[in-house]
Write a protein that holds these residues in place. Structure first.
Motif, mmCIF file in Angstrom:
data_model
loop_
_atom_site.group_PDB
_atom_site.id
_atom_site.type_symbol
_atom_site.label_atom_id
_atom_site.label_comp_id
_atom_site.label_asym_id
_atom_site.label_seq_id
_atom_site.Cartn_x
_atom_site.Cartn_y
_atom_site.Cartn_z
ATOM 1 N N SER A 89 0.752 39.132 13.240
ATOM 2 C CA SER A 89 1.094 40.556 13.263
ATOM 3 C C SER A 89 1.204 41.169 14.666
ATOM 4 N N ASN A 90 0.589 40.579 15.658
ATOM 5 C CA ASN A 90 0.728 41.047 17.050
ATOM 6 C C ASN A 90 0.093 40.029 18.006
ATOM 7 N N GLY A 91 0.253 40.275 19.296
ATOM 8 C CA GLY A 91 -0.260 39.331 20.282
ATOM 9 C C GLY A 91 -1.779 39.275 20.315
ATOM 10 N N CYS B 298 1.763 36.341 26.737
ATOM 11 C CA CYS B 298 2.408 37.537 26.166
ATOM 12 C C CYS B 298 3.496 38.076 27.097
ATOM 13 N N HIS B 299 3.405 37.747 28.410
ATOM 14 C CA HIS B 299 4.419 38.191 29.364
ATOM 15 C C HIS B 299 5.464 37.106 29.650
ATOM 16 N N ALA B 300 5.331 35.940 29.030
ATOM 17 C CA ALA B 300 6.030 34.811 29.652
ATOM 18 C C ALA B 300 6.922 33.919 28.792
ATOM 19 N N PHE C 19 5.294 40.335 20.669
ATOM 20 C CA PHE C 19 6.656 40.857 20.494
ATOM 21 C C PHE C 19 6.648 42.380 20.390
ATOM 22 N N HIS C 20 5.755 42.988 21.141
ATOM 23 C CA HIS C 20 5.728 44.453 21.268
ATOM 24 C C HIS C 20 7.053 44.892 21.937
ATOM 25 N N PRO C 21 7.543 46.097 21.648
ATOM 26 C CA PRO C 21 8.852 46.500 22.169
ATOM 27 C C PRO C 21 9.024 46.411 23.687
ATOM 28 N N ALA D 235 -6.670 43.072 25.953
ATOM 29 C CA ALA D 235 -6.665 42.204 24.770
ATOM 30 C C ALA D 235 -7.015 40.754 25.109
ATOM 31 N N SER D 236 -6.659 40.297 26.322
ATOM 32 C CA SER D 236 -6.941 38.895 26.696
ATOM 33 C C SER D 236 -8.445 38.626 26.636
ATOM 34 N N ALA D 237 -9.242 39.608 27.052
ATOM 35 C CA ALA D 237 -10.700 39.448 27.043
ATOM 36 C C ALA D 237 -11.291 39.851 25.696
ATOM 37 N N ILE E 153 -7.536 40.604 36.198
ATOM 38 C CA ILE E 153 -6.337 41.440 36.089
ATOM 39 C C ILE E 153 -5.495 40.976 34.911
ATOM 40 N N THR E 154 -5.596 41.693 33.833
ATOM 41 C CA THR E 154 -4.811 41.433 32.625
ATOM 42 C C THR E 154 -4.958 42.636 31.707
ATOM 43 N N PHE E 155 -4.206 42.611 30.598
ATOM 44 C CA PHE E 155 -4.393 43.638 29.579
ATOM 45 C C PHE E 155 -5.710 43.329 28.860
HETATM 46 C C1 LIG Z 1 -1.317 40.067 28.727
HETATM 47 C C2 LIG Z 1 -1.322 40.619 27.332
HETATM 48 N N1 LIG Z 1 -2.074 40.027 26.406
HETATM 49 C C3 LIG Z 1 -2.113 40.468 25.129
HETATM 50 C C4 LIG Z 1 -1.363 41.555 24.731
HETATM 51 C C5 LIG Z 1 -1.487 42.049 23.315
HETATM 52 O O1 LIG Z 1 -0.293 42.000 22.616
HETATM 53 P P1 LIG Z 1 -0.034 43.024 21.405
HETATM 54 O O2 LIG Z 1 0.222 44.371 21.998
HETATM 55 O O3 LIG Z 1 1.190 42.455 20.721
HETATM 56 O O4 LIG Z 1 -1.227 42.982 20.532
HETATM 57 C C6 LIG Z 1 -0.537 42.190 25.662
HETATM 58 C C7 LIG Z 1 0.322 43.312 25.238
HETATM 59 O O5 LIG Z 1 0.250 44.413 25.491
HETATM 60 C C8 LIG Z 1 -0.524 41.733 27.002
HETATM 61 O O6 LIG Z 1 0.197 42.346 27.934
#
Ligand SMILES: Cc1ncc(COP(=O)(O)O)c(C=O)c1O
Length: 385
Positions: free
Chosen positions: A56-58, A157-159, A180-182, A86-88, A82-84
């Motif tokens: 359903s999402n990343g 997610c970026h690559a 696959f976020h917009p 969600a990675s952690a 340095i990341t979004f």
């Molecule tokens: C590096 C990274 N990891 C994970 C995510 C999470 O992906 P999603 O927004 O599809 O849940 C994002 C997206 O924003 C991201 O930039």
């Protein structure tokens, strides 16, 4: 005359994408039907992976990868500062502790020496992030993982479309997560994917994405049975056929979009080559970025104040610059867990000057010229003061 706003990134959706979605809306299957499987097969082929599991999402992709890697309470997971978030967060969902690794000052990617220094007997997994679309040093990371028996869950997610030593991202690590976020390379509205070479992991991931049940409705219909069995505590992280119809159509254009992103990156890199106090993200030997972002780094002791002012000026000129990302552990949630300033000095220094410039395949040359001119003049004026 007001200037047209240039976003830092956005989706490109054409009539054929819309037609693909409408066709699925008219079909018998809106979710967990033939489009999910077809999108998985197309995506696996694109990234050179044996298996792809759509979710359903990343964030769900990362969470399920943690569970499939058997990460749980008492374990430690190493992620870059340095990341979004969600990675952690994925490691936290699984009950593990996060150790934040510092980053390289030039590539802004996870620093392998820092990872090594954080490994303890509790370490279970590493989550390298291909920040901006740039692959991490997977030879060195895999050597570390092999030495200490760790699992690599790559956050790509970026690559999608990036390459490491001529191998596509998606085929490099034990599991690789995509979004696959917009604002990402290709979109399904919301969506994600995990790729892996392991059939066993793929099966586990498929079970976990749907409540821990071993079969889906379509399989039970085909087998003429109502019986189902829940063998694990899974989630509803399914993705709909409607989304996957969009994803398949988008994926067919992705190779051209990556080429367009590389052309934009080349133009930026050329334009900023000679500006003192400004560094672009380095593309180390043997790596090809998919350029999800084009991050620049303002350097020097006054980087933080200059970055703030450049951001404000470019925004005032209708240029949608952005900042990716504040070190994760400086967010309130992680501070409350006891993390604080000074943990990853390079990441904090890099963050002080980071700025993401507009980067998406529909960015035309004249908009790009506006971005370049705006950044150049803001820096020239501010640095003269
Ligand atoms: C590096 C990274 N990891 C994970 C995510 C999470 O992906 P999603 O927004 O599809 O849940 C994002 C997206 O924003 C991201 O930039």
């Amino acid at each position: 005359m007001s200037l047209e706003f240039i976003p830092y990134g956005r989706q490109v959706v054409d009539d054929d994408d819309i037609a693909a979605v409408v066709e699925t809306l008219r079909s018998p299957w809106l979710t967990t039907g033939p489009m999910v499987e077809a999108f998985e097969a197309d995506f696996a082929a694109y990234v050179g992976a044996s298996h792809a599991v759509a979710v359903s999402n990343g964030t769900a992709a990362l969470h399920l990868a943690m569970l499939a890697a058997d990460v749980g309470p008492g374990d430690e997971v190493i992620a870059p500062a340095i990341t979004f978030v969600a990675s952690a967060n994925a490691a936290r969902y699984a009950g593990a502790d996060v150790k934040f690794a510092d980053v390289d000052p030039e590539s802004f990617l996870i620093d392998v020496d820092s990872v090594r220094s954080l490994i303890t007997p509790r370490t279970k997994a590493i989550v390298p992030v291909d920040y901006g679309g740039m692959p991490c040093d997977y030879s060195a990371l895999q050597a570390l993982a092999d030495e200490y028996g760790l699992v690599i869950v790559e956050d790509a997610c970026h690559a999608p479309g990036a390459e490491y030593q001529r191998r596509p991202v998606g085929s490099l690590s034990t599991m690789t997560a995509f979004s696959f976020h917009p604002v990402k390379h290709l979109t399904t509205g919301e969506g994600g994917m995990i790729t892996t070479e392991s059939e066993e992991l793929a099966t586990r991931l498929r079970i976990l994405r749907s409540h821990g049940i071993t079969s889906d409705f379509r399989q039970r219909e085909a087998a003429g049975t109502w019986e189902l069995d829940q063998v694990d505590l899974g989630y509803n992280y399914r993705i709909a056929d409607i989304n996957c119809a969009l994803g398949r159509s988008q994926l067919s254009k992705q190779p051209d979009w990556v080429i367009a992103r590389r052309e934009i990156a080349d133009r930026y890199t050329e334009a900023f080559r000679d500006i003192e106090g400004l560094a672009v993200q380095s593309e180390p030997e043997g790596r090809r970025s998919a350029w999800h972002l084009y991050p620049v780094r303002i350097t020097g002791a006054d980087a933080a104040s200059i970055r703030r002012e450049v951001y404000a000026r470019m925004r005032a000129e209708s240029i949608g610059v952005n900042v990716h990302y504040r070190p994760v552990y400086l967010n309130t949630y992680y501070r409350q867990l006891g993390y604080s300033e000074g943990l990853c000095p390079v990441a904090e220094d890099v963050y002080a000057g980071l700025l993401s410039l507009p980067m998406w395949p529909g960015l035309d040359e004249s908009s790009q010229e506006r971005v370049i001119a705006s950044l150049r003049s803001a820096l020239a004026e501010l640095r003269q003061v």
